[in-house]
Design a protein around this motif. Structure first.
Motif, mmCIF file in Angstrom:
data_model
loop_
_atom_site.group_PDB
_atom_site.id
_atom_site.type_symbol
_atom_site.label_atom_id
_atom_site.label_comp_id
_atom_site.label_asym_id
_atom_site.label_seq_id
_atom_site.Cartn_x
_atom_site.Cartn_y
_atom_site.Cartn_z
ATOM 1 N N PRO A 22 29.768 76.297 57.027
ATOM 2 C CA PRO A 22 31.158 76.311 57.493
ATOM 3 C C PRO A 22 31.331 76.212 59.011
ATOM 4 C CG PRO A 22 30.417 78.550 56.990
ATOM 5 C CD PRO A 22 29.285 77.646 56.619
ATOM 6 N N ARG A 56 35.707 72.349 60.907
ATOM 7 C CA ARG A 56 36.681 73.104 61.684
ATOM 8 C C ARG A 56 36.239 73.468 63.089
ATOM 9 N NH1 ARG A 56 35.987 79.295 59.747
ATOM 10 N NH2 ARG A 56 34.685 78.952 57.940
ATOM 11 N N ALA A 60 28.829 76.645 66.229
ATOM 12 C CA ALA A 60 29.227 78.028 66.583
ATOM 13 C C ALA A 60 28.022 78.914 66.870
ATOM 14 C CB ALA A 60 30.083 78.627 65.488
ATOM 15 N N ALA A 62 23.425 79.625 67.096
ATOM 16 C CA ALA A 62 22.199 79.621 66.293
ATOM 17 C C ALA A 62 22.556 80.142 64.905
ATOM 18 C CB ALA A 62 21.174 80.525 66.960
ATOM 19 N N ASP A 63 21.720 79.833 63.919
ATOM 20 C CA ASP A 63 21.984 80.318 62.560
ATOM 21 C C ASP A 63 21.477 81.759 62.460
ATOM 22 O OD1 ASP A 63 22.023 80.952 59.879
ATOM 23 O OD2 ASP A 63 21.615 78.892 59.266
ATOM 24 N N ILE A 64 22.423 82.694 62.453
ATOM 25 C CA ILE A 64 22.054 84.113 62.526
ATOM 26 C C ILE A 64 21.247 84.530 61.293
ATOM 27 C CG2 ILE A 64 22.958 86.474 62.819
ATOM 28 C CD1 ILE A 64 25.507 85.129 64.001
ATOM 29 N N GLY A 101 24.354 79.414 70.997
ATOM 30 C CA GLY A 101 23.468 78.252 71.058
ATOM 31 C C GLY A 101 24.242 76.944 71.002
ATOM 32 N N GLU A 104 25.300 76.322 74.378
ATOM 33 C CA GLU A 104 24.113 76.008 75.181
ATOM 34 C C GLU A 104 23.692 74.547 74.988
ATOM 35 O OE1 GLU A 104 22.096 79.599 73.633
ATOM 36 O OE2 GLU A 104 21.501 79.951 75.713
ATOM 37 N N GLU A 124 26.488 86.150 72.407
ATOM 38 C CA GLU A 124 25.229 86.757 71.971
ATOM 39 C C GLU A 124 25.191 88.270 72.193
ATOM 40 O OE1 GLU A 124 25.525 83.890 73.519
ATOM 41 O OE2 GLU A 124 24.057 82.436 72.781
ATOM 42 N N GLY A 132 19.849 82.594 74.687
ATOM 43 C CA GLY A 132 18.396 82.418 74.794
ATOM 44 C C GLY A 132 17.952 80.975 74.824
ATOM 45 N N ARG A 274 31.639 90.779 57.494
ATOM 46 C CA ARG A 274 32.049 89.666 56.637
ATOM 47 C C ARG A 274 31.921 90.020 55.160
ATOM 48 N NH1 ARG A 274 31.251 88.580 61.568
ATOM 49 N NH2 ARG A 274 32.519 86.934 62.508
ATOM 50 N N LYS A 278 34.903 90.799 51.119
ATOM 51 C CA LYS A 278 34.714 90.246 49.768
ATOM 52 C C LYS A 278 34.839 91.348 48.710
ATOM 53 C CE LYS A 278 31.900 86.450 51.434
ATOM 54 N NZ LYS A 278 31.617 86.707 52.841
ATOM 55 N N LYS A 460 43.475 89.501 57.638
ATOM 56 C CA LYS A 460 42.898 88.558 58.598
ATOM 57 C C LYS A 460 44.011 87.956 59.469
ATOM 58 C CE LYS A 460 39.059 85.566 59.072
ATOM 59 N NZ LYS A 460 37.951 84.814 58.622
HETATM 60 C C1 3H9 Z 1 22.800 82.442 69.352
HETATM 61 O O1 3H9 Z 1 23.397 81.403 69.329
HETATM 62 C C2 3H9 Z 1 21.481 82.653 70.045
HETATM 63 C C3 3H9 Z 1 21.154 81.559 71.046
HETATM 64 O O2 3H9 Z 1 21.694 81.881 72.315
HETATM 65 C C4 3H9 Z 1 19.700 81.433 71.267
HETATM 66 C C5 3H9 Z 1 18.846 81.017 70.131
HETATM 67 C C6 3H9 Z 1 17.400 80.763 70.517
HETATM 68 N N1 3H9 Z 1 25.065 81.800 61.754
HETATM 69 O O3 3H9 Z 1 33.363 84.539 60.797
HETATM 70 P P1 3H9 Z 1 33.750 83.736 59.614
HETATM 71 C C7 3H9 Z 1 29.069 82.436 58.630
HETATM 72 S S1 3H9 Z 1 23.400 83.787 68.527
HETATM 73 C C8 3H9 Z 1 25.099 81.923 60.428
HETATM 74 O O4 3H9 Z 1 34.274 84.446 58.426
HETATM 75 P P2 3H9 Z 1 35.907 82.522 61.082
HETATM 76 C C9 3H9 Z 1 29.672 83.790 58.310
HETATM 77 O O5 3H9 Z 1 28.673 84.730 57.984
HETATM 78 C C10 3H9 Z 1 24.851 83.198 67.689
HETATM 79 N N2 3H9 Z 1 26.240 82.112 59.733
HETATM 80 O O6 3H9 Z 1 34.749 82.545 60.003
HETATM 81 C C11 3H9 Z 1 30.582 83.449 57.157
HETATM 82 O O7 3H9 Z 1 29.784 83.364 55.990
HETATM 83 P P3 3H9 Z 1 30.363 83.838 54.575
HETATM 84 C C12 3H9 Z 1 26.002 83.086 68.595
HETATM 85 C C13 3H9 Z 1 27.370 82.158 60.415
HETATM 86 O O8 3H9 Z 1 36.572 81.207 60.927
HETATM 87 C C14 3H9 Z 1 31.063 82.049 57.498
HETATM 88 O O9 3H9 Z 1 30.114 81.509 58.423
HETATM 89 N N3 3H9 Z 1 27.193 82.732 67.845
HETATM 90 C C15 3H9 Z 1 27.409 82.038 61.804
HETATM 91 O O10 3H9 Z 1 36.701 83.770 61.015
HETATM 92 C C16 3H9 Z 1 32.441 82.008 58.121
HETATM 93 O O11 3H9 Z 1 32.446 82.907 59.225
HETATM 94 C C17 3H9 Z 1 27.983 83.662 67.314
HETATM 95 O O12 3H9 Z 1 27.749 84.842 67.467
HETATM 96 C C18 3H9 Z 1 26.182 81.830 62.495
HETATM 97 N N4 3H9 Z 1 26.136 81.683 63.817
HETATM 98 O O13 3H9 Z 1 35.178 82.567 62.483
HETATM 99 C C19 3H9 Z 1 29.185 83.172 66.574
HETATM 100 N N5 3H9 Z 1 28.690 82.145 62.217
HETATM 101 O O14 3H9 Z 1 31.550 82.970 54.323
HETATM 102 C C20 3H9 Z 1 29.367 83.940 65.298
HETATM 103 C C21 3H9 Z 1 29.433 82.311 61.120
HETATM 104 O O15 3H9 Z 1 29.218 83.661 53.647
HETATM 105 N N6 3H9 Z 1 30.460 83.439 64.486
HETATM 106 N N7 3H9 Z 1 28.634 82.319 60.020
HETATM 107 O O16 3H9 Z 1 30.752 85.278 54.780
HETATM 108 C C22 3H9 Z 1 31.745 83.696 64.765
HETATM 109 O O17 3H9 Z 1 32.094 84.295 65.764
HETATM 110 C C23 3H9 Z 1 32.764 83.244 63.759
HETATM 111 O O18 3H9 Z 1 32.088 82.987 62.553
HETATM 112 C C24 3H9 Z 1 33.542 81.954 64.128
HETATM 113 C C25 3H9 Z 1 34.397 81.503 62.912
HETATM 114 C C26 3H9 Z 1 34.457 82.249 65.321
HETATM 115 C C27 3H9 Z 1 32.620 80.817 64.475
#
Ligand code: 3H9
Length: 656
Positions: A22, A56, A60, A62-64, A101, A104, A124, A132, A274, A278, A460
């Motif tokens: 997503p 959308r 967003a 790295a894949d957490i 990421g 980045e 992060e 990172g 999250r 549910k 929400k």
């Molecule tokens: C990083 O990037 C490290 C790097 O600097 C270095 C690497 C070496 N990964 O929040 P929602 C899933 S750290 C995996 O309800 P919204 C979420 O679990 C990362 N999954 O939607 C959910 O799954 P489910 C830095 C992710 O529209 C679904 O997507 N980035 C990730 O309210 C929908 O999410 C962040 O910290 C992810 N990165 O908000 C951003 N993100 O439907 C984290 C989301 O199964 N994400 N999912 O429950 C957000 O802040 C919000 O998701 C976003 C959308 C604003 C993008």
């Protein structure tokens, strides 16, 4: 399996599209796809590359969900470096949110363009990490040290136009992003725009004292957290050393944080939040009811805050009070709150006025005939609540949702006062309701699936984090508060002082120690509630003897200038020898021998009290899952997110 990254030539521009719903997270397949696209582009006729995302949002992050698993190449920092040295002009086109990421990757491009509604950020820190993949090194080179520190230590995204002002975005594109971005790339090519490697830019001039200033501020604002301080170290390194050295340092600090306890806890909390949204036994296809108008019964602090919450989300609200005077008082509190928000810079004057205009007053229930949702927020008198629900049953249209904001009362008994218990549930907001993020959604025995689904979705919309709770005294959060409060009192009798208990819990990370919380809430509230209980219901006299005596001595908490502490005119607490005497006398009277109590014991017993009750709450099915309790305690009670919530914390202490 087809790749989530697609590469095509549009004239002389190579267009790389990421399509990984997503949120286009940088999974292993996406990283591989990006690398392949860059390799392909290196050998084809393209003169420039454009990276854009489907769906959308831009990438967003790295894949957490891959964190904590063995890393797989290509690693993101290497990929960013590889993209940055592309021999062809590289442009990123951003919509939705470019985060972590994802941003980045964009920072590794020569130029960035964005839709006006896009937001960019490096969140992060909220996962206990630092950017990172070169983020701590590239961001200050583009935006300057102060803006970079602000962006990364807060983790809050900024709007694209603002990012434009700080140099993080080069062009804002109105209208269709792909078309506009292609035109932008063509213009850059036509103008002979140079390639611009972010890592090769110099960090702009800055005051070297800025790093220690941020460290000091963060030591207070982000007390106990390691990631914000590590970010400052990395930016300081960026300013002092060549990119390669800074990037190596960033890598080392990122790995330390990733393997540390705080990031594990915060990653747990990310998914816990999250998961809480549910409901396991709710069919996926339940149609929700429209909610376009709301009424709030009761214009006190709670009712006013709830009304503001809906108005702030653009939903019109009718505030109902018993007479014109009470209504006027309620609306005046709301006016004061909005004025305060404007003064603190939280809302613009125009926005505050627009929100305030959505709140109207009424003293006649007949005006509620057409509202979609009513929330009752009067004081905790079960008979009054039942009376109100019977009245609502008589005037509200079919299908209206009837909610109670009760903190403790039996939602089933309230529902039974109506002829439509399927439309009734609890919506328990936390004070101040327009600020606190938690919403306990209390599912009654008869609550209809679509009523529940509607309220979860509505939460929400009004920017709350909903957690479903079953019916019991105090639901999840306040039920757990009782053994926590009782244990606090026992610790005082056994030898601790209020200030020792509060400091130990605040050092552990609680936003406020328990006794300061009780003083803030008012000791008379619990005192009054206890008057209607039998001795058996009250439990161990040690758990309420001291607070009872404080109230009887006129010490009601902050509002009377004294409680467990004495307060000055700015409501600053000072330890009070009189309170120590009351505690010692109560201990002697109850035959408790006082001893030295350690800070560790305080934390163990108080968190233990929460966890023990939390376990029962899960066993009884009042909470759907243990992680829901973590969400309740972090968002509703100031439990430190960097410890993951009480249940996660307990799980990580070992069986003993
Ligand atoms: C990083 O990037 C490290 C790097 O600097 C270095 C690497 C070496 N990964 O929040 P929602 C899933 S750290 C995996 O309800 P919204 C979420 O679990 C990362 N999954 O939607 C959910 O799954 P489910 C830095 C992710 O529209 C679904 O997507 N980035 C990730 O309210 C929908 O999410 C962040 O910290 C992810 N990165 O908000 C951003 N993100 O439907 C984290 C989301 O199964 N994400 N999912 O429950 C957000 O802040 C919000 O998701 C976003 C959308 C604003 C993008």
């Amino acid at each position: 399996m087809s790749s989530p990254v697609n590469y095509t030539l549009t004239g002389n521009i190579g267009v790389i599209r990421v399509d990984n719903p997503p949120v286009n997270a940088l999974s292993h397949a996406v990283r591989e796809g990006l690398l392949d696209a860059f390799e392909t582009a290196a050998g084809d006729a393209s003169e420039a590359l454009l990276l854009i995302c489907e769906g959308r949002t831009f990438i967003a992050g790295a894949d957490i969900s891959e964190f904590g698993q063995p890393p797989r190449e290509p690693f993101l920092p290497d990929l960013c470096d590889r993209m940055e040295v592309s021999a062809k002009l590289f442009v990123a086109a951003i919509h939705g949110t470019a985060l972590g990421g994802g941003f980045e990757v964009a920072l590794s491009a020569d130029y960035r363009c964005a839709s006006p509604s896009a937001r960019v950020g490096l969140p992060e820190v909220k996962l206990g990490l630092l950017p990172g993949a070169g983020g701590t090194q590239r961001t200050p080179r583009l935006a300057g040290v102060e803006a970079a520190l602000q962006l990364m230590t807060s983790g809050a995204p900024i709007a694209a136009p603002m990012a434009g002002e700080t140099g993080l975005v080069d062009e804002i594109i109105d209208g269709d992003l792909l078309e506009g971005a292609l035109d932008y790339v063509r213009k850059l090519l036509a103008d002979g725009a140079p390639q611009r490697r972010t890592s090769a830019l110099a960090v702009p001039e800055h005051d070297p004292a800025i790093f220690d200033r941020f460290r000091a501020t963060l030591a207070g604002k982000a007390r106990g957290q390691v990631a914000p301080q590590a970010i400052v170290d990395c930016v300081e390194k960026a300013a002092a050393t060549p990119y390669e050295d800074g990037a190596a340092y960033e890598r080392q600090r990122f790995t330390e944080l990733m393997n540390g306890g705080q990031s594990k806890a915060l990653r747990h909390f990310f998914f816990a939040e999250r998961a809480a949204a549910k409901i396991d036994d709710l069919p996926k296809d339940v149609a929700v009811r429209p909610v376009d108008s709301v009424a709030v019964i009761g214009g006190g602090t709670m009712g006013g805050g709830i009304a503001m919450t809906f108005a702030n989300a653009g939903i019109p609200v009718t505030l109902v009070e018993i007479d014109d005077d009470a209504l006027e008082r309620g609306l005046a509190i709301i006016d004061g709150n909005y004025a305060g928000s404007v003064k603190r810079g939280k809302l613009s004057e125009d926005k505050a006025a627009a929100c305030r205009a959505l709140i109207t007053g009424a003293t006649d229930y007949a005006q509620l005939a057409d509202v979609d949702l009513v929330i009752e927020a009067v004081f905790e008198d079960p008979n009054l609540k039942k009376e109100i629900f019977a009245k609502l049953d008589a005037v509200c249209k079919d299908g209206a949702i009837l909610a109670t904001n009760t903190s403790y009362q039996d939602v089933n008994a309230i529902a039974a006062a109506t002829g439509r218990p399927q439309d009734v549930l609890g919506l328990h907001f936390f004070s101040p309701a327009h600020i606190m993020k938690l919403l306990e959604v209390v599912r009654g025995a008869a609550t209809a699936d679509d009523v529940l689904a509607t309220c979860m979705q509505l939460a929400k919309r009004i920017r709350k984090v909903p957690v479903v709770a079953g019916v019991c005294y105090g639901f999840i959060g306040n039920r757990m508060l009782q053994p926590y409060a009782a244990q606090t009192q026992l610790l005082l009798l056994e030898g601790a002082t209020p200030e020792q208990v509060d400091t130990a819990m605040e050092d552990f990370g609680m936003a406020m120690g328990p006794l300061r919380v009780f003083d803030l809430a008012g000791l008379d509230v619990g005192y009054k509630a206890r008057q209607s209980l039998s001795d058996e219901q009250k439990g161990d006299p040690g758990s309420y003897r001291v607070p009872d005596q404080l109230v009887e001595a006129g010490r009601l908490g902050q509002k009377s200038g004294s409680g467990f502490y004495s307060y000055d005119e700015n409501r600053r607490p000072t330890p009070d020898p009189e309170v120590h005497r009351i505690i010692e006398a109560a201990a002697a009277d109850l035959g408790v021998e006082r001893r030295t109590v350690s800070d560790d014991e305080i934390v163990d017993r108080l968190v233990g009290a929460l966890v023990d009750e939390g376990r029962k709450i899960v066993d009884e099915g009042i909470a759907q899952r243990a992680s829901d309790i973590d969400v309740v305690y972090v968002y509703g009670y100031g439990f430190p997110a960097f410890r993951g919530g009480p249940m996660f914390y307990a799980d990580n202490q070992g069986t003993a």
